[in-house]
Write an enzyme that holds these catalytic residues in place. Structure first.
Site, mmCIF file in Angstrom:
data_model
loop_
_atom_site.group_PDB
_atom_site.id
_atom_site.type_symbol
_atom_site.label_atom_id
_atom_site.label_comp_id
_atom_site.label_asym_id
_atom_site.label_seq_id
_atom_site.Cartn_x
_atom_site.Cartn_y
_atom_site.Cartn_z
ATOM 1 N N LYS B 91 0.812 -1.230 0.000
ATOM 2 C CA LYS B 91 0.000 0.000 0.000
ATOM 3 C C LYS B 91 0.840 1.272 0.000
ATOM 4 O O LYS B 91 0.426 2.299 -0.532
ATOM 5 C CB LYS B 91 -0.952 0.002 1.202
ATOM 6 C CG LYS B 91 -2.035 -1.062 1.137
ATOM 7 C CD LYS B 91 -3.023 -0.805 0.011
ATOM 8 C CE LYS B 91 -4.203 -1.758 0.050
ATOM 9 N NZ LYS B 91 -5.086 -1.600 -1.132
ATOM 10 N N GLU B 113 -9.639 5.884 3.384
ATOM 11 C CA GLU B 113 -10.439 4.782 3.917
ATOM 12 C C GLU B 113 -9.488 3.623 4.144
ATOM 13 O O GLU B 113 -8.412 3.578 3.553
ATOM 14 C CB GLU B 113 -11.518 4.381 2.910
ATOM 15 C CG GLU B 113 -11.083 3.376 1.827
ATOM 16 C CD GLU B 113 -9.988 3.902 0.891
ATOM 17 O OE1 GLU B 113 -9.875 5.134 0.739
ATOM 18 O OE2 GLU B 113 -9.243 3.076 0.326
ATOM 19 N N SER B 380 1.676 -9.613 -0.849
ATOM 20 C CA SER B 380 1.368 -8.183 -0.831
ATOM 21 C C SER B 380 1.565 -7.539 0.531
ATOM 22 O O SER B 380 1.737 -6.323 0.622
ATOM 23 C CB SER B 380 -0.061 -7.956 -1.327
ATOM 24 O OG SER B 380 -0.963 -8.731 -0.553
#
Lengths: 258, 396
Positions: B91, B113, B380
């Site tokens: 991210k 969010e 990830s």
């Protein structure tokens, strides 16, 4: 569609009052009664909301109304049926307001056909900006349904012109940044925005989002052709119980200043 | 060119994509699109972005040959180690990019969010570094099951706003953040975390995440002397998968496999498999494949992995699926929980529950893979955030 323009033209001074109802809250019978009561109270147009589970442009009041309507079993077909029942008893213009997804699921073409047959005059989808609306405008024109597009503070001149060019019903001016819901004051840049839109548009221009009192309606109507009240009426319905029709009529009279 | 293959016009992926928002946000999104296009074309901006990824995030992330996992599935399996990034997931690649963009645009505040909390942490991190106040919206259920990340965000100085909504998960957080932004767009940037949402987010987030695939391509060619046979990545909104896939879209010989969350099983209705089991619709400002009922009402999603627990998917994934360029499969909660354990035991790597879905998919492909096949699995994120919840779920 002509009913929309006729209603703006025939509205008493200082302009048209438009009331939003979330259809199916608390029931479709209640919505039919509320619409007729709103007309008795002096409403010139009715916006009939098709409840959506995630209405991103709406504040807490209308989110809650959508949830109540859906919990009570509201469907798109049910809203069309409620519109038909209102139309049997009244010639007040009806404009459907919703998000696009319920209408995609119903089928845009099929919805336009059934809406027209139910006596609906126009459709507003709050999350359908002009850039995405070419197909819908073509369908709406074919079925003689009015289109209503939103404009907002901060929109560029080109954005305003795009929305106005695609509008055949009335231009809906969002009164302020933020979602729907009652606010105490009027946004300071609003008057300039309304005047600018009116200078560009040949269709009527109404203001909504955040209006809840007769004073605010009167203030907005000094410049706009119409004023939309939603959350304030939805709140009345939420608390009305058995007195639904009387409460709605009284609230609309208060908004109308009569 | 990969770009021409997937994006026919800005923000349009076949019948998917677009910008379905209220007029209030049109200008904010156009401004963001213009600022992003300008920044992307500015060598100084991209240099700062890549330098920050190198010096602050620790990129390039390694491509690790997974010896024992390879033995288990009978193929040559490599792991793209996004779990080793600063803050523990992919991210941050995107939040660094959007954070630098916020500064360039002169924005004073940051909104985000989050589902699993990884995007929230990555945004809070960037906001701290830029000295900007940050507000993160998070579903109440996710606040419960990702406690560690809630604490990290608060430690980083962000305000975490719990959202009740329908289920208290990622969709509710998205709605709340978008509504808040509608009132605050003038001085705030909404740093969206996935390749979903209204244009320009799907394009912009993909472009900030493609560093995963660009690196992996170079690394696998160095290690194997050729392109891989398959890429495997989990898909919720789909940012880690899109980042890995994108540089390979033009290479027909590379299979792209996206793994959705089947939750308790697709036939139970308790899942998040928007591509495998959804239909055409508009969700959170973009046209894609979504979970909905016959009236177009969004259905609740379910997954043990908070980051996959979302009833939609990025429009570019929906397009790759319809074009047949990528394949989308699904993996259940139980399979993901088992893979969480398997990768920990075989490789000494505790994956995020989201990434465990990709690992589970590779384990499930053992029969069809041959010894020469080269597969890259995107890890990830790391699983520290999930340990407490997995312990609770597996205690019986």
């Amino acid at each position: 569609m002509n009913r929309i323009h006729e209603a703006f033209a025939a509205a008493p001074d200082p302009g048209a009052l438009i009331i939003y109802l979330t259809a199916g809250d608390p029931s479709f019978d209640g919505t039919v009664e509320a619409a007729l009561a709103a007309e008795r109270g002096g409403t010139d147009l009715i916006e009939l909301g098709i409840a959506y589970i995630a209405p991103t442009a709406d504040g807490p009041t209308i989110q809650a109304a959508c949830k109540r309507a859906l919990d009570a079993g509201s469907t798109t077909a049910g809203v069309l049926d409620a519109a038909r029942r209102i139309r049997e008893r009244s010639q007040i213009p009806l404009v459907v307001m919703t998000c696009i997804n319920p209408l995609i699921a119903y089928g845009l073409e099929r919805f336009a056909h059934d809406a027209k047959a139910a006596g609906i005059d126009g459709v507003l989808m709050s999350d359908l900006p002009p850039s995405e609306a070419a197909e819908w405008c073509e369908i709406a024109a074919r079925h003689d349904l009015g289109t209503v597009f939103l404009v907002a503070p901060g929109n560029t001149d080109r954005q305003l012109r795009d929305a106005i060019a695609m509008t055949t019903g009335f231009v809906y001016i969002i009164s302020r940044p933020g979602t729907t819901g009652a606010r105490e004051d009027i946004y300071e840049g609003l008057r300039d925005l309304v005047e600018h839109v009116k200078s560009l548009a040949s269709v009527p221009a109404a203001v909504g989002f955040g209006l809840s009192t007769g004073e605010q309606v009167a203030e907005v109507l000094e410049v706009a052709d119409g004023a939309v009240v939603g959350s304030a009426v939805v709140s009345v319905i939420a608390e009305a119980g058995d007195d639904l029709a009387a409460c709605v009529e009284a609230k609309v009279r208060e908004l109308r200043g009569s | 060119m990969a770009t021409q293959h997937t994006e026919q016009a800005p923000g349009r992926f076949g019948r998917f994509g677009g910008r379905y928002v209220a007029a209030t946000l049109l200008n904010a999104l156009e401004e963001l699109e213009a600022a992003f296009n300008e920044a992307k074309a500015d060598p100084a901006f991209m240099e700062e972005y890549h330098a920050t990824l190198r010096d602050y995030v620790g990129r390039p992330s390694p491509l690790t040959f997974a010896e024992r996992l390879s033995e288990r599935v009978g193929a040559r399996v490599y792991l793209k180690r996004e779990d080793l990034n600063h803050t523990g997931a992919h991210k941050i690649n995107n939040t660094i990019g959007q954070g630098l963009l916020a500064r360039r645009m002169g924005k004073q505040r940051i909104i985000a969010e989050t589902g699993a909390g990884q995007h929230g942490v990555a945004t809070a991190t960037v906001a701290a570094r830029l000295g900007l106040p940050c507000k993160v919206f998070m579903g109440v259920e996710d606040v419960r099951r990702q406690k560690l990340n809630v604490y990290r965000m608060r430690l980083l100085g962000a305000e975490v706003v719990p959202v009740e909504g329908l289920q208290g998960t990622l969709k509710d957080a998205c709605d709340a953040a978008m509504r808040y932004w509608m009132g605050e767009y003038e001085d705030s940037l909404y740093i969206f975390g996935s390749v979903a949402g209204p244009h320009p987010y799907p394009t912009m987030v993909r472009d900030f995440q493609r560093v995963i695939g660009d690196e992996a391509r170079e690394q696998i060619v160095a290690a194997e002397g050729r392109l891989p046979d398959a890429l495997v990545a989990c898909v919720g909104g789909g940012s880690n998968a899109m980042g890995l896939f994108y540089p390979f879209v033009g290479d027909a010989c590379v299979r792209l496999i996206g793994v959705e969350a089947a939750g308790a099983g697709i036939d139970t209705g308790l899942h998040s498999a928007s591509i495998c089991a959804g239909s055409y619709g508009v969700l959170d400002g973009t046209a894609s494949l979504i979970l909905q009922d016959e009236d177009g009402q969004v259905l609740p999603a379910h997954s043990v992995a908070a980051g996959l627990d979302y009833p939609g998917v990025g429009p570019e994934h929906a397009f790759l699926h319809e074009e047949g360029r990528a394949t989308y499969t699904s993996v259940t909660d139980d399979q993901a929980l088992a893979a969480f354990r398997t990768l920990s035991e075989l490789e000494g790597i505790i994956p995020a529950l989201e990434s465990a879905h990709a690992v589970a998919q590779v384990l499930a492909m053992a029969d069809e893979l041959s010894a020469d096949d080269v597969v890259i699995v995107n890890i990830s994120g790391r699983g520290d955030k999930d340990c407490e919840e997995v312990e609770r779920l597996t205690k019986g």
